[in-house]
Design a protein around this motif. Structure first.
Motif, short mmCIF file in Angstrom:
data_model
loop_
_atom_site.label_atom_id
_atom_site.label_comp_id
_atom_site.label_asym_id
_atom_site.label_seq_id
_atom_site.Cartn_x
_atom_site.Cartn_y
_atom_site.Cartn_z
N ARG A 71 0.86 -1.19 0.00
CA ARG A 71 0.00 0.00 0.00
C ARG A 71 0.89 1.24 0.00
O ARG A 71 1.82 1.35 0.79
N VAL A 72 0.62 2.15 -0.92
CA VAL A 72 1.39 3.37 -1.03
C VAL A 72 1.02 4.29 0.13
O VAL A 72 -0.14 4.45 0.47
N PHE A 73 2.05 4.87 0.73
CA PHE A 73 1.82 5.81 1.83
C PHE A 73 2.63 7.06 1.58
O PHE A 73 3.61 7.05 0.85
N ALA A 74 2.20 8.16 2.18
CA ALA A 74 2.85 9.47 1.94
C ALA A 74 4.23 9.51 2.57
O ALA A 74 4.44 9.12 3.70
N ARG A 75 5.16 9.99 1.77
CA ARG A 75 6.52 10.23 2.24
C ARG A 75 6.83 11.69 1.98
O ARG A 75 6.05 12.40 1.35
N SER A 76 7.97 12.12 2.43
CA SER A 76 8.32 13.54 2.23
C SER A 76 8.65 13.86 0.78
O SER A 76 8.46 14.97 0.33
N ASP A 77 9.14 12.88 0.01
CA ASP A 77 9.54 13.12 -1.37
C ASP A 77 8.37 12.81 -2.30
O ASP A 77 8.08 11.65 -2.61
N SER A 78 7.67 13.84 -2.76
CA SER A 78 6.47 13.63 -3.58
C SER A 78 6.79 13.02 -4.94
O SER A 78 5.97 12.31 -5.50
N SER A 79 7.99 13.24 -5.48
CA SER A 79 8.32 12.64 -6.77
C SER A 79 8.44 11.12 -6.64
O SER A 79 8.07 10.38 -7.55
N THR A 80 8.94 10.65 -5.52
CA THR A 80 9.05 9.21 -5.28
C THR A 80 7.68 8.59 -5.11
O THR A 80 7.39 7.55 -5.70
N ILE A 81 6.84 9.23 -4.33
CA ILE A 81 5.51 8.66 -4.08
C ILE A 81 4.68 8.63 -5.35
O ILE A 81 3.90 7.70 -5.57
N MET A 82 4.83 9.59 -6.22
CA MET A 82 4.05 9.61 -7.46
C MET A 82 4.39 8.40 -8.33
O MET A 82 3.50 7.70 -8.81
N GLY A 83 5.67 8.15 -8.53
CA GLY A 83 6.08 6.99 -9.33
C GLY A 83 5.66 5.68 -8.69
O GLY A 83 5.21 4.75 -9.38
N THR A 84 5.77 5.59 -7.36
CA THR A 84 5.35 4.39 -6.65
C THR A 84 3.85 4.17 -6.82
O THR A 84 3.39 3.05 -7.07
N ALA A 85 3.08 5.25 -6.70
CA ALA A 85 1.63 5.14 -6.85
C ALA A 85 1.25 4.72 -8.27
O ALA A 85 0.33 3.91 -8.47
N GLN A 86 1.95 5.24 -9.26
CA GLN A 86 1.66 4.87 -10.65
C GLN A 86 1.97 3.39 -10.89
O GLN A 86 1.17 2.68 -11.51
N ALA A 87 3.11 2.93 -10.39
CA ALA A 87 3.47 1.52 -10.53
C ALA A 87 2.48 0.64 -9.77
O ALA A 87 2.10 -0.44 -10.24
#
Length: 173
Positions: A69-85
Motif C-alpha cells: 500500500r502506497v503511503f505518503a513520504r516527504s519526497d512527492s516525486s518518489t511517491i508519485m512513481g510508486t503510486a503509478q506503478a
C-alpha cells in the motif's frame, strides 16, 4: 496458496512468488525486479512494468496478488512513481480476476519480523530465514516483494477463512 508479492516502484518494481499455507513451511518459487530507465518517458516505463507483471502472472499463475500500500513520504516525486506503478499492479491483477490485497509497510514488517519498525536489513534477514534461503534476496525491493507474499499467506489466508466462515453462516464478511 501461491502469491505474487509486488513492491511497486518506477525504477525497480520488486516481484516475488511464494507458495505455502499457514502453519506449513513456505517455498520461494522465484524473485526478481522489473527495471525501467529514468531516461525513458513515464508512459513507456509504466508499459514496461505492465508487460513485466503480465509475464510473471502468465508464468507463475498465482492464486492471489499482494501489493504494498502506497503511503505518503516527504519526497512527492518518489511517491508519485510508486503510486503509478502500484496502479499498474492493481490493474493487471484485476484484469485477470485475481484477488488483490494491499498491505502497509508496517504490517509487512510486523508480520515477518515481529516489529512494524524493522529496517530493510531485518526484513531481508527474516525473509531469508522464513524461506530457508542461503542469502537475502537483492536488491531490497526483491526481498520486500517476498515479504509481501509471506504476509499475505499468513494474514490474507487467515482473513479469507474468516470471510468464508462468515459467508457460510449467512453473514457478510
Amino acid at each position: 496458496m501461491r502469491v505474487l508479492g509486488i513492491d511497486p516502484g518506477l525504477t525497480r518494481c520488486g516481484v516475488g512468488v511464494v507458495e505455502g499455507s499457514v502453519g506449513r513451511p513456505l517455498t520461494l518459487i522465484d524473485v526478481n525486479v522489473i527495471r525501467t530507465s529514468a531516461s525513458e518517458h513515464i508512459a513507456q516505463r509504466l508499459v514496461t512494468i505492465e508487460r513485466g507483471l503480465d509475464a510473471w502472472l502468465d508464468e507463475f499463475q498465482p492464486d492471489a496478488v499482494a501489493v504494498e500500500r502506497v503511503f505518503a513520504r516527504s519526497d512527492s516525486s518518489t511517491i508519485m512513481g510508486t503510486a503509478q506503478a502500484s496502479g499498474i499492479a492493481l490493474v493487471v491483477a484485476a484484469r485477470r480476476g485475481l484477488p488483490v490485497a494491499l498491505h502497509t509497510p508496517s504490517e509487512v514488517k510486523a508480520a515477518v519480523s515481529g516489529s512494524g519498525r524493522a529496517d530493510k536489513a531485518q526484513v531481508g534477514a527474516m525473509v531469508t530465514r522464513i524461506l530457508r534461503l542461503d542469502a537475502p534476496p537483492k536488491p531490497a525491493d526483491a526481498a520486500d516483494a517476498l515479504a509481501l507474499a509471506i504476509t499475505h499467506i499468513w494474514r490474507g489466508g487467515a482473513q479469507a477463512r474468516i470471510d468464508a466462515a462468515l459467508a457460510a453462516a449467512g453473514r457478510r464478511p
